[in-house]
Design an enzyme around this catalytic site. Structure first.
Site, PDB file in Angstrom:
ATOM      1  N   CYS A 128       6.976 -10.187   4.659  1.00  0.00           N
ATOM      2  CA  CYS A 128       6.674 -11.394   5.437  1.00  0.00           C
ATOM      3  C   CYS A 128       5.224 -11.810   5.298  1.00  0.00           C
ATOM      4  O   CYS A 128       4.658 -12.433   6.175  1.00  0.00           O
ATOM      5  CB  CYS A 128       7.021 -11.152   6.890  1.00  0.00           C
ATOM      6  SG  CYS A 128       8.712 -10.569   7.097  1.00  0.00           S
ATOM      7  N   GLY A 176      12.390 -14.195  14.366  1.00  0.00           N
ATOM      8  CA  GLY A 176      11.721 -13.184  15.165  1.00  0.00           C
ATOM      9  C   GLY A 176      10.273 -13.566  15.414  1.00  0.00           C
ATOM     10  O   GLY A 176       9.731 -13.337  16.493  1.00  0.00           O
ATOM     11  N   THR A 177       9.650 -14.169  14.419  1.00  0.00           N
ATOM     12  CA  THR A 177       8.268 -14.621  14.569  1.00  0.00           C
ATOM     13  C   THR A 177       8.138 -15.583  15.745  1.00  0.00           C
ATOM     14  O   THR A 177       7.226 -15.467  16.568  1.00  0.00           O
ATOM     15  CB  THR A 177       7.791 -15.302  13.260  1.00  0.00           C
ATOM     16  OG1 THR A 177       7.648 -14.290  12.254  1.00  0.00           O
ATOM     17  CG2 THR A 177       6.473 -16.027  13.448  1.00  0.00           C
ATOM     18  N   SER A 188      16.324 -10.365  15.526  1.00  0.00           N
ATOM     19  CA  SER A 188      16.393 -11.306  14.405  1.00  0.00           C
ATOM     20  C   SER A 188      17.725 -11.157  13.704  1.00  0.00           C
ATOM     21  O   SER A 188      18.212 -10.045  13.483  1.00  0.00           O
ATOM     22  CB  SER A 188      15.240 -11.034  13.440  1.00  0.00           C
ATOM     23  OG  SER A 188      15.406 -11.801  12.263  1.00  0.00           O
ATOM     24  N   ALA A 189      18.321 -12.299  13.339  1.00  0.00           N
ATOM     25  CA  ALA A 189      19.665 -12.287  12.758  1.00  0.00           C
ATOM     26  C   ALA A 189      19.682 -11.714  11.349  1.00  0.00           C
ATOM     27  O   ALA A 189      20.614 -11.003  10.974  1.00  0.00           O
ATOM     28  CB  ALA A 189      20.231 -13.707  12.741  1.00  0.00           C
TER      29      ALA A 189
END
Lengths: 385, 385
Positions: B324, B71-72, B198-199
């Site tokens: 994170c 996602g980042t 995001s997975a």
């Protein structure tokens, strides 16, 4: 797909069993490596074990290994203006060889006008005199040279280049993706300042790479910012399973390297003896030191696109050069840089071998070549008269 | 680790069985998706099937889904000056909410001076009047607002924001990482121009994300250049197994979404009823619509760092907010933006639930809280008197 023969190891390799086992084990860990609880610490442990294995394999310190999502990302992270190492740098321009991978040819974060290309010889080896000429004047340069070319397998004089580059106050980045795991590669012994690795060329998973830096290199310029992962050099939750698979593949590849190289080298000799029976066949870079697993060849009238499809229909996976260019068969920029005409550069077929390649695979490939070559060399297309 | 209870699903989720199966199947495919032979085409097929599944799940066209490594990375790819969509844009500045993820707070490729923050209410919801004020004058803006906050679970008015942003000629990026798979999310229905997924928040693997763009959005500005993968928008050999795992997780999550949300919502109610028995306990954002799985709370004297360790020693994985940020427990920027004092923002514990969370897990957690809370609320540390 039954009885297929896979001879495209330089594009990507089958997974090593060790990598599969490590990834399956990682799947059972729910944690995020940045979390402080036990689940997070377990995930962190896997990542750090892979980092230690990767560092040890290339003569680096674990803290100098940055995991990325690909060799492409590692190259993009490496190629940034302003890098320095002690008294060398900050680099203000980029010198690359003309036979680098597309991700290096893209120039990283240097302005297009700050990028120059070093020529290569007809044998596909970088011309060190041309490197010296580029370094005579101008600001300190970041020089990027691959350890071995992905199309021809030709080894590059990266150790000599390191001396030349350092004497001129510059830094050396080595794209070691194709060399790593096939021949010895040690960032300290070479004297490189940065080196790129990729998991899926050594039996690890697709989607993992690493940038390794020399002790003393100053701050990298992050591409991905946000969380503090990878010591602030690469934000984003880590691909824990993939990194664990990379670490396991590194260990397996290093242990097996010399024996595999000897075995694969013999298979490649068998392959090339067979190919040479075709009239007028050219084996590129055969006169220089090459990776033991790579053969790039052409013959009069051969069209790579037709040949790759012909081999595929015979059950054999081969390539026309780099697979990393959108699936299209284009004239090889490597062969063009070596001085071959566009027609010849469009006619080269690459056969690359790996740890599970067998003598039977080689014989199948030669049989297919004998079957196909008559038609291919007359420029005929199968099924299209 | 026996009998652990995992209540940190907003940091990362255990893998869904469907994702494991898809990844294990992908391991048997040797090919590089950019290769033209059968092995390459098989790998390509997996990637494109995952793309179609992801696109369908969010109301987008497959060609508008770009797979990334996190996602980042998707956020970094999205946040670039110059984007346009038809008559809207090109964007020249970035507006973000004050409660975004660190990867959005980093500002992408906008200069720091071109980034402004939109305030949020005490309940943790973006203040649309403040958004309007920012849009009154100035160049077209790219606005980035998350669909649901990762710490509080508070849903954000992204649909209303889209109308406001578009009226001002700007574009809307929605970080949908926490919302996707938990509540309905459709890029077309919302009217967003870009959205990040995001997975590893929906039962897929760590190390895979996606940027989804609206039909009609102009060219993205690639971060990774080289090979022509992802239609030239993101170079680098694809994480084939990870992408296949993402696709399988998307399908499983979407099918199960509403039933899971209902079940998890009941569990969360049970959890919050139990927590409320502590005197002076605060449940953040409870007065607004939240994700069904997220609880963020504090109580007088609670220190998040001590609490997370205390829960961990009792066998329960919880978080103090975003995982994170390098593993360190820091005051929550989300709670600070909501107007809570640093001391309170350093005392919040997040409990987040998922598809395998059971009633027994909730009861274990409450039991641990009852056991710990007396000491924790007196500010004591375990084992350090």
């Amino acid at each position: 797909m039954t009885a297929r023969v896979y001879l495209d190891w330089n594009a990507t390799t089958p997974l090593r069993p060790e990598a599969r086992a490590a990834m399956a084990a990682a799947w059972d860990l729910a944690g995020n490596p940045s979390s402080v609880h036990a689940e997070g610490r377990e995930a962190r442990r896997l990542v750090e074990a892979a980092r230690a294995a990767t560092a040890a394999a290339v003569g680096a310190l674990p803290r100098n290994v940055v995991f990325t999502s690909s060799g492409t990302e590692a190259n993009a992270l490496a190629l940034a203006p302003g890098l320095r190492n002690g008294a060398r740098g900050p680099v203000g321009r980029l010198l690359i060889s003309a036979i680098e991978h597309a991700s290096v040819l893209a120039g990283g974060r240097f302005a297009p006008g700050a990028v120059s290309k070093i020529t290569v010889t007809k044998s596909g080896v970088i011309d060190l005199d041309d490197l010296r000429r580029h370094l005579v004047s101008g600001p300190p340069a970041l020089v990027s040279i691959m350890a071995a070319n992905n199309e021809t397998g030709a080894l590059q004089p990266v150790r000599e280049a390191a001396g030349i580059v350092h004497e001129a106050g510059g830094l050396l980045h080595v794209d070691a993706i194709q060399a790593f795991g096939k021949i010895p590669f040690n960032i300290s012994a070479i004297g490189a300042d940065l080196a790129t690795l990729s998991a899926h060329k050594i039996g690890g998973p697709k989607g993992v790479g690493a940038l390794v830096v020399a002790e003393g290199l100053g701050a990298l310029v992050p591409l991905l910012r946000g969380g503090g992962q990878e010591l602030g050099r690469r934000a984003g939750t880590e691909n824990v399973a993939g990194i664990a698979g990379f670490g396991a593949a590194v260990e397996a590849a290093i242990v097996a390297r010399d024996a595999e190289a000897a075995r694969i080298g013999l298979l490649r000799s068998r392959l090339e003896r067979g190919l040479r029976q075709s009239e007028g066949l050219t084996l590129f870079s055969e006169e220089v030191a090459r990776l033991p697993n790579t053969t790039l060849f052409t013959a009069p009238g051969l069209k790579a696109e037709t040949a790759v499809i012909g081999f595929d229909l015979e059950g054999i996976a081969v390539s026309s050069g780099s697979a990393c260019s959108s699936g299209k068969v284009q004239p090889s920029h490597v062969l063009q840089a070596m001085g071959f005409a566009a027609q010849m550069a469009q006619g080269a077929v690459r056969l690359s071998l790996g740890w599970s390649t067998s003598e039977a695979d080689i014989d199948c490939c030669l049989e297919a070549w004998r079957k196909l070559s008559g038609a291919l060399l007359r420029g005929e297309r199968r099924n299209t008269a």
